[in-house]
Design a protein around this motif. Sequence first.
Motif, PDB file in Angstrom:
ATOM      1  N   UNK A 172      14.929  13.279 -17.199  1.00 27.17           N
ATOM      2  CA  UNK A 172      14.085  14.355 -17.697  1.00 27.17           C
ATOM      3  C   UNK A 172      14.703  15.739 -17.695  1.00 27.17           C
ATOM      4  N   UNK A 173      15.150  16.248 -16.537  1.00 23.59           N
ATOM      5  CA  UNK A 173      15.650  17.625 -16.527  1.00 23.59           C
ATOM      6  C   UNK A 173      16.865  17.851 -17.413  1.00 23.59           C
ATOM      7  N   UNK A 174      17.827  16.919 -17.362  1.00 22.88           N
ATOM      8  CA  UNK A 174      19.020  17.082 -18.188  1.00 22.88           C
ATOM      9  C   UNK A 174      18.662  17.006 -19.677  1.00 22.88           C
ATOM     10  N   UNK A 175      17.810  16.050 -20.021  1.00 18.72           N
ATOM     11  CA  UNK A 175      17.382  15.906 -21.410  1.00 18.72           C
ATOM     12  C   UNK A 175      16.602  17.142 -21.846  1.00 18.72           C
ATOM     13  N   UNK A 176      15.737  17.650 -20.935  1.00 18.91           N
ATOM     14  CA  UNK A 176      14.939  18.827 -21.260  1.00 18.91           C
ATOM     15  C   UNK A 176      15.815  20.046 -21.486  1.00 18.91           C
ATOM     16  N   UNK A 177      16.845  20.202 -20.654  1.00 20.75           N
ATOM     17  CA  UNK A 177      17.738  21.348 -20.820  1.00 20.75           C
ATOM     18  C   UNK A 177      18.392  21.335 -22.199  1.00 20.75           C
ATOM     19  N   UNK A 178      18.813  20.132 -22.632  1.00 18.52           N
ATOM     20  CA  UNK A 178      19.424  20.021 -23.962  1.00 18.52           C
ATOM     21  C   UNK A 178      18.405  20.303 -25.060  1.00 18.52           C
ATOM     22  N   UNK A 179      17.198  19.754 -24.920  1.00 19.01           N
ATOM     23  CA  UNK A 179      16.162  19.974 -25.927  1.00 19.01           C
ATOM     24  C   UNK A 179      15.778  21.442 -26.030  1.00 19.01           C
ATOM     25  N   UNK A 180      15.633  22.094 -24.871  1.00 26.86           N
ATOM     26  CA  UNK A 180      15.267  23.507 -24.878  1.00 26.86           C
ATOM     27  C   UNK A 180      16.343  24.337 -25.575  1.00 26.86           C
ATOM     28  N   UNK A 181      17.613  24.012 -25.299  1.00 24.67           N
ATOM     29  CA  UNK A 181      18.711  24.775 -25.903  1.00 24.67           C
ATOM     30  C   UNK A 181      18.798  24.545 -27.410  1.00 24.67           C
ATOM     31  N   UNK A 182      18.542  23.313 -27.855  1.00 24.48           N
ATOM     32  CA  UNK A 182      18.738  22.981 -29.273  1.00 24.48           C
ATOM     33  C   UNK A 182      17.495  23.145 -30.124  1.00 24.48           C
ATOM     34  N   UNK A 183      16.334  22.873 -29.540  1.00 29.23           N
ATOM     35  CA  UNK A 183      15.102  22.845 -30.334  1.00 29.23           C
ATOM     36  C   UNK A 183      14.121  23.934 -29.918  1.00 29.23           C
ATOM     37  N   UNK A 184      13.885  24.083 -28.607  1.00 29.73           N
ATOM     38  CA  UNK A 184      12.924  25.076 -28.134  1.00 29.73           C
ATOM     39  C   UNK A 184      12.236  24.597 -26.875  1.00 29.73           C
ATOM     40  N   UNK A 185      11.576  25.512 -26.181  1.00 32.38           N
ATOM     41  CA  UNK A 185      11.043  25.176 -24.862  1.00 32.38           C
ATOM     42  C   UNK A 185       9.872  24.205 -24.914  1.00 32.38           C
ATOM     43  N   UNK A 186       9.251  24.013 -26.053  1.00 33.45           N
ATOM     44  CA  UNK A 186       8.103  23.110 -26.139  1.00 33.45           C
ATOM     45  C   UNK A 186       8.481  21.690 -26.534  1.00 33.45           C
ATOM     46  N   UNK A 187       9.696  21.492 -27.018  1.00 33.07           N
ATOM     47  CA  UNK A 187      10.090  20.176 -27.519  1.00 33.07           C
ATOM     48  C   UNK A 187       9.995  19.070 -26.463  1.00 33.07           C
ATOM     49  N   UNK A 188      10.299  19.323 -25.162  1.00 34.13           N
ATOM     50  CA  UNK A 188      10.158  18.233 -24.192  1.00 34.13           C
ATOM     51  C   UNK A 188       8.736  17.687 -24.096  1.00 34.13           C
ATOM     52  N   UNK A 189       7.728  18.533 -24.273  1.00 31.09           N
ATOM     53  CA  UNK A 189       6.340  18.062 -24.197  1.00 31.09           C
ATOM     54  C   UNK A 189       6.028  17.102 -25.340  1.00 31.09           C
ATOM     55  N   UNK A 190       6.493  17.413 -26.537  1.00 28.23           N
ATOM     56  CA  UNK A 190       6.229  16.545 -27.688  1.00 28.23           C
ATOM     57  C   UNK A 190       6.979  15.222 -27.550  1.00 28.23           C
ATOM     58  N   UNK A 191       8.238  15.281 -27.117  1.00 29.15           N
ATOM     59  CA  UNK A 191       9.014  14.051 -26.923  1.00 29.15           C
ATOM     60  C   UNK A 191       8.354  13.164 -25.872  1.00 29.15           C
ATOM     61  N   UNK A 192       7.859  13.773 -24.790  1.00 31.08           N
ATOM     62  CA  UNK A 192       7.189  13.003 -23.746  1.00 31.08           C
ATOM     63  C   UNK A 192       5.921  12.345 -24.271  1.00 31.08           C
ATOM     64  N   UNK A 193       5.161  13.054 -25.089  1.00 33.31           N
ATOM     65  CA  UNK A 193       3.941  12.482 -25.659  1.00 33.31           C
ATOM     66  C   UNK A 193       4.262  11.237 -26.476  1.00 33.31           C
ATOM     67  N   UNK A 194       5.311  11.302 -27.279  1.00 34.84           N
ATOM     68  CA  UNK A 194       5.703  10.150 -28.089  1.00 34.84           C
ATOM     69  C   UNK A 194       6.197   9.004 -27.216  1.00 34.84           C
ATOM     70  N   UNK A 195       6.967   9.327 -26.182  1.00 34.08           N
ATOM     71  CA  UNK A 195       7.489   8.295 -25.284  1.00 34.08           C
ATOM     72  C   UNK A 195       6.368   7.604 -24.519  1.00 34.08           C
ATOM     73  N   UNK A 196       5.442   8.390 -23.978  1.00 29.65           N
ATOM     74  CA  UNK A 196       4.332   7.807 -23.209  1.00 29.65           C
ATOM     75  C   UNK A 196       3.418   6.970 -24.108  1.00 29.65           C
ATOM     76  N   UNK A 197       3.186   7.431 -25.337  1.00 31.87           N
ATOM     77  CA  UNK A 197       2.377   6.648 -26.265  1.00 31.87           C
ATOM     78  C   UNK A 197       3.022   5.310 -26.594  1.00 31.87           C
ATOM     79  N   UNK A 198       4.341   5.319 -26.759  1.00 31.69           N
ATOM     80  CA  UNK A 198       5.064   4.071 -27.019  1.00 31.69           C
ATOM     81  C   UNK A 198       4.953   3.113 -25.840  1.00 31.69           C
TER      82      UNK A 198
END
Length: 423
Positions: A172-198
């Motif tokens: 989580x933290x390492x992936x979040x750091x990359x997502x925040x740098x490349x996409x934005x600070x909210x992207x980890x929440x959306x990715x988590x929603x998709x992962x948990x739904x799956x």
Amino acid sequence: MAGTKDPLPDQSRPDRRGAFILLFFALMAIGAGNTMLLAAVLPQLTREMAMPDWMAGAVFSLSALLWSLTSPFWGERSNRWGRRKVAAIGLAGYAASMFFIWLTGRLALSGMMTNIIVVFVCLALARSLFGLIGSAANPAAQAYVADRTSKAERQGEIAFLSSGFSVGSVIGPAFAAALVAWVGILSPALVTALLAGTMAALVWWRLPETRAPVADAVKLEAEISAKGLWHSDRVLPFLVYAVGMSLVTGVLTQVFVFAVMDKLGVSGREAAQYTGPAFTVGAVAVLLAQLVIIPRLHLRNKTLMWVGCIPLLMGTLMIVFANDFASLILSQFLIGLGQGLARPGFSSGASLAVSPQLQGNVAGLVISANGMGYIVTPFFGLFFYEYVSRELPFYLCAGMLIAMFVYARFGMKDGLGEIRDDD
């Protein structure tokens, strides 16, 4: 009473390991999302919005209250409805929670929602879905494993299940750091929603549930036995310790992010590049404890509990005096090592203290106790950190850990929550 003995029909099934691995990944999704939310989303979002630091912790506080209130309910429901159904409901609730956190953040950062109080309320309500519904996943998963393990296997298998959350915390933290740098600070929440739904869909469709919910006669007896279970002398000591651990880890997790920002002089967005790796190191230490140390040493549950307090105490005090990133990294390693030792100790001990018919009930109580500390951590943690002293929250945690060490080492009966000769 005839029919009350649980034959544990799935202990020898060849698909048992696959089922445990599926639940491992389900808890991994929750672990990844929680650490991404803690390390890379809410603290940075609240500072971007110029909100007080304590509000980030308060968002978790209401959710923790609901988590503690509803976990016993979901544990009992898993007896009636089956572990698979309840676990899937919990994962779906968690997915919804993360989606609404993402949506709220988008509206706030885009300028469509500018009132700080409105943003805070929406974030708290979104997170509360996790406490209200997401709390179903953990007790159902733990009870599922308890159903399908012998008493000799239980400590190791519960440690394996718990390590799923830890693996998520590593990713989580390492992936979040990359997502925040490349996409934005909210992207980890959306990715988590998709992962948990799956994962909710996979658990619903793929988790084998060959063990039927308990029969009416057994259910009635279990319900009678479950009344007052939380304050029985077999279970209460583990719950008391779990609440203390929840309080300590809640304060340390929530305050650490802000301590990193202030000690290293980094902004909200930059902080993810530091907190992500730090939490990753801590989660690796949890894995080391749960997948390497515990299976090899075969320590008693009580021993795991008091031994775990020692590295936790060392890591807590190290944060107070740390002025560089290396020291902060080491503090997280020690904290993770302590948590990795202590949590399977009280979880397995509570499970071994009750009959098979009460596994859902006791799992719900343990998960509830795990969340109780987070109810008050914004006040003992972030509020004290922001308005009283930046060292005080860590000293309070150190004092709590010393008390927990003494309680587990000297205050608990020998043999409590252990395999007896007559088992």
